[in-house]
Design a protein around this motif. Structure first.
Motif, PDB file in Angstrom:
ATOM      1  N   THR A   1       0.850  -1.184   0.000  1.00  0.00           N
ATOM      2  CA  THR A   1       0.000   0.000   0.000  1.00  0.00           C
ATOM      3  C   THR A   1       0.889   1.238   0.000  1.00  0.00           C
ATOM      4  O   THR A   1       1.891   1.296   0.702  1.00  0.00           O
ATOM      5  N   HIS A   2       0.514   2.223  -0.829  1.00  0.00           N
ATOM      6  CA  HIS A   2       1.181   3.530  -0.840  1.00  0.00           C
ATOM      7  C   HIS A   2       0.485   4.415   0.201  1.00  0.00           C
ATOM      8  O   HIS A   2      -0.737   4.622   0.132  1.00  0.00           O
ATOM      9  N   THR A   3       1.241   4.964   1.129  1.00  0.00           N
ATOM     10  CA  THR A   3       0.630   5.810   2.154  1.00  0.00           C
ATOM     11  C   THR A   3       1.699   6.652   2.845  1.00  0.00           C
ATOM     12  O   THR A   3       2.871   6.241   2.882  1.00  0.00           O
ATOM     13  N   PRO A   4       1.343   7.815   3.385  1.00  0.00           N
ATOM     14  CA  PRO A   4       2.331   8.578   4.139  1.00  0.00           C
ATOM     15  C   PRO A   4       2.727   7.840   5.419  1.00  0.00           C
ATOM     16  O   PRO A   4       1.873   7.325   6.144  1.00  0.00           O
TER      17      PRO A   4
ATOM     18  N   ILE B   1      -3.865   3.465   6.803  1.00  0.00           N
ATOM     19  CA  ILE B   1      -4.468   3.098   5.527  1.00  0.00           C
ATOM     20  C   ILE B   1      -5.979   3.085   5.694  1.00  0.00           C
ATOM     21  O   ILE B   1      -6.497   3.119   6.816  1.00  0.00           O
ATOM     22  N   ALA B   2      -6.692   3.028   4.584  1.00  0.00           N
ATOM     23  CA  ALA B   2      -8.151   2.966   4.635  1.00  0.00           C
ATOM     24  C   ALA B   2      -8.605   1.662   5.298  1.00  0.00           C
ATOM     25  O   ALA B   2      -8.027   0.595   5.054  1.00  0.00           O
ATOM     26  N   ARG B   3      -9.625   1.744   6.131  1.00  0.00           N
ATOM     27  CA  ARG B   3     -10.148   0.549   6.786  1.00  0.00           C
ATOM     28  C   ARG B   3     -10.659  -0.460   5.766  1.00  0.00           C
ATOM     29  O   ARG B   3     -10.622  -1.675   6.005  1.00  0.00           O
TER      30      ARG B   3
ATOM     31  N   TRP C   1      -4.573  -4.417   6.340  1.00  0.00           N
ATOM     32  CA  TRP C   1      -4.401  -4.314   7.782  1.00  0.00           C
ATOM     33  C   TRP C   1      -4.847  -5.580   8.504  1.00  0.00           C
ATOM     34  O   TRP C   1      -4.326  -5.925   9.579  1.00  0.00           O
ATOM     35  N   GLN C   2      -5.794  -6.313   7.909  1.00  0.00           N
ATOM     36  CA  GLN C   2      -6.267  -7.542   8.533  1.00  0.00           C
ATOM     37  C   GLN C   2      -5.269  -8.686   8.384  1.00  0.00           C
ATOM     38  O   GLN C   2      -5.419  -9.725   9.022  1.00  0.00           O
TER      39      GLN C   2
ATOM     40  N   ILE D   1     -10.267   4.848   8.868  1.00  0.00           N
ATOM     41  CA  ILE D   1      -8.874   4.443   8.692  1.00  0.00           C
ATOM     42  C   ILE D   1      -8.459   3.473   9.797  1.00  0.00           C
ATOM     43  O   ILE D   1      -9.123   3.372  10.850  1.00  0.00           O
ATOM     44  N   VAL D   2      -7.381   2.770   9.546  1.00  0.00           N
ATOM     45  CA  VAL D   2      -6.689   1.981  10.568  1.00  0.00           C
ATOM     46  C   VAL D   2      -5.251   2.478  10.602  1.00  0.00           C
ATOM     47  O   VAL D   2      -4.618   2.655   9.552  1.00  0.00           O
TER      48      VAL D   2
END
Length: 225
Positions: free
Chosen positions: A52-55, A76-78, A83-84, A172-173
């Protein structure tokens, strides 16, 4: 939860002659290029890594000023299932890409020769902790805004928008990343003579490379000044 990136080869190869010139350079690359790749194992088809691309921003450096032993924060987005796939304590890989550009043999002024690529990159391996709570989410997103706004000429004041943050933060998570390994490559023509590096930098600027000012690194790092 899948394979450990430390054991599966998901790390940058460090060339002896292209090592980072200092910890300061590594830290500044991460600080100024925080849009990272978060890489985990086992979520893709046939067990391929998930990315995932994320800050990802610095929460705390280690006492010695480096990353190993420090902490970083990301989210990241939930709805993103990555994330799971992460259990607290799992290793993840954080990849930060700095300026980079193609180098044509025309800059070398001799033949035969081959093209190459100049670039700077930092890979941080971390133990992840999943932060599902909204209070944790608010901390992570406000710290992220603080860090990114610190790079702006005039920082935006988020105070009036905090109620909006609170309304949407459940989407988000967040993660806390404890850094356990650092690898970095700064391959910026430092093995070339001064006149070649000057031509490499000039060619990059003339081309108008969209991948950051690698010319500044070529001019500043290493070589026979």
């Amino acid at each position: 939860m899948g394979r450990d990136p430390l054991r599966s080869g998901l790390t940058v190869y460090e060339f002896e002659k292209y090592l980072a010139p200092s910890q300061h350079e590594v830290t500044e690359l991460v600080r100024r290029h925080p849009f990272a790749l978060v890489v985990t194992n086992g979520g893709g088809a046939a067990g391929a890594p998930t990315v995932t691309h994320t800050p990802v921003i610095i929460e705390r450096l280690a006492p010695d000023g480096g990353f190993v032993g420090g902490e970083m924060l990301g989210h990241i987005a939930r709805k993103n299932p990555q994330w799971q796939q992460i259990t607290d304590g799992d290793s993840v890989l954080l990849v930060f890409s700095g300026p980079h550009d193609y180098v044509s043999p025309t800059t070398y002024a001799d033949d035969p020769n081959v093209p190459t690529w100049d670039y700077a990159a930092v890979h941080l391996t971390a133990r992840a902790t999943v932060l599902e709570g909204e209070s944790d989410g608010m901390h992570v997103v406000t710290r992220t805004v603080e860090e990114l706004e610190s790079l702006e000429p005039t920082a935006w004041d988020m105070q009036s928008s905090l109620p909006t943050f609170e309304r949407i933060v459940g989407g988000i998570v967040s993660f806390r990343f404890e850094i356990i390994e650092q690898r970095a490559v700064f391959k910026v023509s430092q093995d070339k003579p001064l006149e070649v590096r000057e031509r490499v930098a000039a060619a990059s600027r003339a081309r108008g490379c969209p991948h950051g000012d690698v010319a500044e690194l070529v001019e500043r790092i290493g070589g026979d000044r």
